[in-house]
Design a protein around this motif. Sequence first.
Motif, PDB file in Angstrom:
ATOM      1  N   LEU A   1       0.825  -1.211   0.000  1.00 18.07           N
ATOM      2  CA  LEU A   1       0.000   0.000   0.000  1.00 18.07           C
ATOM      3  C   LEU A   1       0.857   1.258   0.000  1.00 18.07           C
ATOM      4  N   ILE A   2       1.947   1.215   0.745  1.00 18.37           N
ATOM      5  CA  ILE A   2       2.867   2.366   0.737  1.00 18.37           C
ATOM      6  C   ILE A   2       3.440   2.560  -0.656  1.00 18.37           C
ATOM      7  N   SER A   3       3.839   1.431  -1.279  1.00 18.77           N
ATOM      8  CA  SER A   3       4.378   1.500  -2.640  1.00 18.77           C
ATOM      9  C   SER A   3       3.323   2.012  -3.607  1.00 18.77           C
ATOM     10  N   ALA A   4       2.084   1.557  -3.447  1.00 20.60           N
ATOM     11  CA  ALA A   4       1.002   1.976  -4.343  1.00 20.60           C
ATOM     12  C   ALA A   4       0.712   3.457  -4.205  1.00 20.60           C
ATOM     13  N   TYR A   5       0.707   3.942  -2.976  1.00 20.70           N
ATOM     14  CA  TYR A   5       0.437   5.363  -2.753  1.00 20.70           C
ATOM     15  C   TYR A   5       1.499   6.226  -3.429  1.00 20.70           C
ATOM     16  N   LYS A   6       2.766   5.880  -3.189  1.00 16.19           N
ATOM     17  CA  LYS A   6       3.855   6.687  -3.751  1.00 16.19           C
ATOM     18  C   LYS A   6       3.854   6.654  -5.272  1.00 16.19           C
ATOM     19  N   LYS A   7       3.500   5.502  -5.829  1.00 10.90           N
ATOM     20  CA  LYS A   7       3.504   5.356  -7.285  1.00 10.90           C
ATOM     21  C   LYS A   7       2.325   6.071  -7.929  1.00 10.90           C
TER      22      LYS A   7
ATOM     23  N   VAL B   1       5.422   8.039   4.391  1.00  9.95           N
ATOM     24  CA  VAL B   1       4.049   7.753   4.777  1.00  9.95           C
ATOM     25  C   VAL B   1       3.961   6.475   5.598  1.00  9.95           C
ATOM     26  N   ARG B   2       2.862   6.373   6.338  1.00 10.76           N
ATOM     27  CA  ARG B   2       2.557   5.188   7.125  1.00 10.76           C
ATOM     28  C   ARG B   2       1.142   4.759   6.815  1.00 10.76           C
ATOM     29  N   VAL B   3       0.943   3.450   6.718  1.00 18.17           N
ATOM     30  CA  VAL B   3      -0.400   2.934   6.449  1.00 18.17           C
ATOM     31  C   VAL B   3      -0.933   2.284   7.720  1.00 18.17           C
ATOM     32  N   ASP B   4      -2.151   2.655   8.088  1.00 15.67           N
ATOM     33  CA  ASP B   4      -2.799   2.091   9.265  1.00 15.67           C
ATOM     34  C   ASP B   4      -3.894   1.134   8.792  1.00 15.67           C
TER      35      ASP B   4
ATOM     36  N   ILE C   1      -7.456   1.609  -6.057  1.00 13.63           N
ATOM     37  CA  ILE C   1      -6.108   1.717  -6.635  1.00 13.63           C
ATOM     38  C   ILE C   1      -5.113   0.865  -5.852  1.00 13.63           C
ATOM     39  N   ALA C   2      -5.230   0.928  -4.529  1.00 12.09           N
ATOM     40  CA  ALA C   2      -4.298   0.177  -3.696  1.00 12.09           C
ATOM     41  C   ALA C   2      -4.449  -1.320  -3.911  1.00 12.09           C
ATOM     42  N   ALA C   3      -5.690  -1.793  -4.015  1.00 13.21           N
ATOM     43  CA  ALA C   3      -5.936  -3.221  -4.201  1.00 13.21           C
ATOM     44  C   ALA C   3      -5.314  -3.712  -5.497  1.00 13.21           C
ATOM     45  N   GLN C   4      -5.449  -2.912  -6.551  1.00 14.89           N
ATOM     46  CA  GLN C   4      -4.873  -3.308  -7.853  1.00 14.89           C
ATOM     47  C   GLN C   4      -3.349  -3.325  -7.796  1.00 14.89           C
ATOM     48  N   ALA C   5      -2.780  -2.286  -7.196  1.00 17.73           N
ATOM     49  CA  ALA C   5      -1.316  -2.184  -7.148  1.00 17.73           C
ATOM     50  C   ALA C   5      -0.708  -3.210  -6.199  1.00 17.73           C
ATOM     51  N   ALA C   6      -1.453  -3.526  -5.129  1.00 11.13           N
ATOM     52  CA  ALA C   6      -0.918  -4.433  -4.110  1.00 11.13           C
ATOM     53  C   ALA C   6      -1.032  -5.896  -4.502  1.00 11.13           C
ATOM     54  N   LYS C   7      -1.883  -6.198  -5.449  1.00 11.17           N
ATOM     55  CA  LYS C   7      -2.165  -7.587  -5.792  1.00 11.17           C
ATOM     56  C   LYS C   7      -0.896  -8.374  -6.115  1.00 11.17           C
ATOM     57  N   GLN C   8      -0.067  -7.798  -6.975  1.00 13.69           N
ATOM     58  CA  GLN C   8       1.136  -8.516  -7.396  1.00 13.69           C
ATOM     59  C   GLN C   8       2.101  -8.725  -6.228  1.00 13.69           C
ATOM     60  N   VAL C   9       2.274  -7.648  -5.433  1.00 15.84           N
ATOM     61  CA  VAL C   9       3.217  -7.751  -4.317  1.00 15.84           C
ATOM     62  C   VAL C   9       2.725  -8.755  -3.284  1.00 15.84           C
ATOM     63  N   VAL C  10       1.439  -8.688  -2.945  1.00 16.93           N
ATOM     64  CA  VAL C  10       0.883  -9.594  -1.955  1.00 16.93           C
ATOM     65  C   VAL C  10       0.963 -11.035  -2.445  1.00 16.93           C
ATOM     66  N   THR C  11       0.661 -11.230  -3.747  1.00 18.57           N
ATOM     67  CA  THR C  11       0.729 -12.572  -4.323  1.00 18.57           C
ATOM     68  C   THR C  11       2.137 -13.147  -4.190  1.00 18.57           C
ATOM     69  N   GLN C  12       3.149 -12.292  -4.436  1.00 16.64           N
ATOM     70  CA  GLN C  12       4.527 -12.736  -4.326  1.00 16.64           C
ATOM     71  C   GLN C  12       4.872 -13.113  -2.890  1.00 16.64           C
ATOM     72  N   ARG C  13       4.425 -12.274  -1.951  1.00 15.47           N
ATOM     73  CA  ARG C  13       4.720 -12.559  -0.555  1.00 15.47           C
ATOM     74  C   ARG C  13       3.987 -13.808  -0.077  1.00 15.47           C
ATOM     75  N   VAL C  14       2.781 -13.994  -0.572  1.00 12.93           N
ATOM     76  CA  VAL C  14       2.030 -15.198  -0.231  1.00 12.93           C
ATOM     77  C   VAL C  14       2.768 -16.429  -0.734  1.00 12.93           C
ATOM     78  N   ARG C  15       3.285 -16.331  -1.980  1.00 10.50           N
ATOM     79  CA  ARG C  15       4.026 -17.456  -2.550  1.00 10.50           C
ATOM     80  C   ARG C  15       5.274 -17.754  -1.709  1.00 10.50           C
ATOM     81  N   GLU C  16       5.969 -16.697  -1.295  1.00 12.41           N
ATOM     82  CA  GLU C  16       7.164 -16.881  -0.470  1.00 12.41           C
ATOM     83  C   GLU C  16       6.806 -17.504   0.881  1.00 12.41           C
ATOM     84  N   ALA C  17       5.680 -17.030   1.448  1.00 15.08           N
ATOM     85  CA  ALA C  17       5.257 -17.564   2.739  1.00 15.08           C
ATOM     86  C   ALA C  17       4.884 -19.040   2.619  1.00 15.08           C
ATOM     87  N   GLU C  18       4.191 -19.387   1.525  1.00 17.03           N
ATOM     88  CA  GLU C  18       3.833 -20.792   1.291  1.00 17.03           C
ATOM     89  C   GLU C  18       5.080 -21.651   1.178  1.00 17.03           C
TER      90      GLU C  18
END
Length: 374
Positions: free
Chosen positions: A31-37, A45-48, A105-122
């Motif tokens: 989300l931080i990356s999405a906001y800045k982009k 910035v900080r996301v709560d 906007i955040a959901a669209q931008a975060a999708k790829q990053v979250v997917t990658q982190r999920v894959r790493e966590a798995e």
Amino acid sequence: MSSQLFEAIDYLEKEKGINKEILLEALEAALISAYKKNFKSATNVRVDLDEEAGTMRVYSRKTIVEEVTNSQEEISLDEAKRLNPNYEIDDIIEVEVTPKNFGRIAAQAAKQVVTQRVREAERGVIFNEYADREEDVMTGIIQRKDSRFVYVNLGKIEAKLAEAEQMPNEEYHIHDRLKVLVTKVENTSKGPQIYISRSHPGLLKRLFEMEVPEIYDGIVEVKSITREAGDRSKISVYAPDPEIDPVGSCVGQKGQRVEAIVNELKGEKIDIVEWSEDPVVYVSNALSPSKVVEVLVDEEEKATTVVVPDYQLSLAIGKRGQNARLAAKLTGWKIDIKSESEALEQGLIAEKEKVTEEEVSNDAVANDVEDLFE
């Protein structure tokens, strides 16, 4: 959209076994990356993330200074005091800057990053699950094979059986089930890699632990194992309790225990011998099934000269020297085998009445008769 993201995180934790904190950290970074982009901001910035309310808020973090030189990172003391009179120089002030359409906007931008982190966590979950299985026996199903590996499905991951770890007398077919020893688990950039073996001596040890309760319970100890996979193995066992027969325990009633292991290893011959701290006894046992007349020990060189009856010389040495070779590896002693005639000629043993094959056979029959009347 925010509430749906939190629901998705809950689902991933339950279904994939991935720690929610890992996913929330990934989402926050995304989300931080999405906001800045999307809003072309270099602001700190900080996301709560509020799970209960299902909301995401973005706050710009600025340092309070007397004179502003960078409006994106700094705020004047006068302006800060208008928000809160208690602020002082060098304090950090947070101002909400959440855009109205930020959720989408955040959901669209975060999708790829979250997917990658999920894959790493798995991958991490799988690695941790199998890292504890090193040197364990697992049952898998052959999925495919190529010129280098046979790929075996162990449940959540495909393990690699290299050509060097395969048994030379064994053919591998798709959908075959087989027991394998997990030799190494690595966490690589491509995910966890598991290497397995059918030829490792550790596989034989684990199979005996599975088939012989006395070994599993520690009543009988496995002292040493040596294998020429697919052909012949030797294993030495010992029981601290003199009332327990370690070899008999491994063989089982009517040979059922060792037979199950032999079948699993596609007919590999297994010699089970009793361990002894006396090298004379141990080396004699290790050369089974041949009879030993005498063992001469050189403690300094850790070498032995073994004298066997003339008619058992080839049996003691074994085909292509296999029996002697395996016995030496099993005991850790060098073994030089000589026939009784050769030992007499070289003066290694004293002249005595030779034991013939017929006499050995007669002795064995006599012992069997005695056993019947005991």
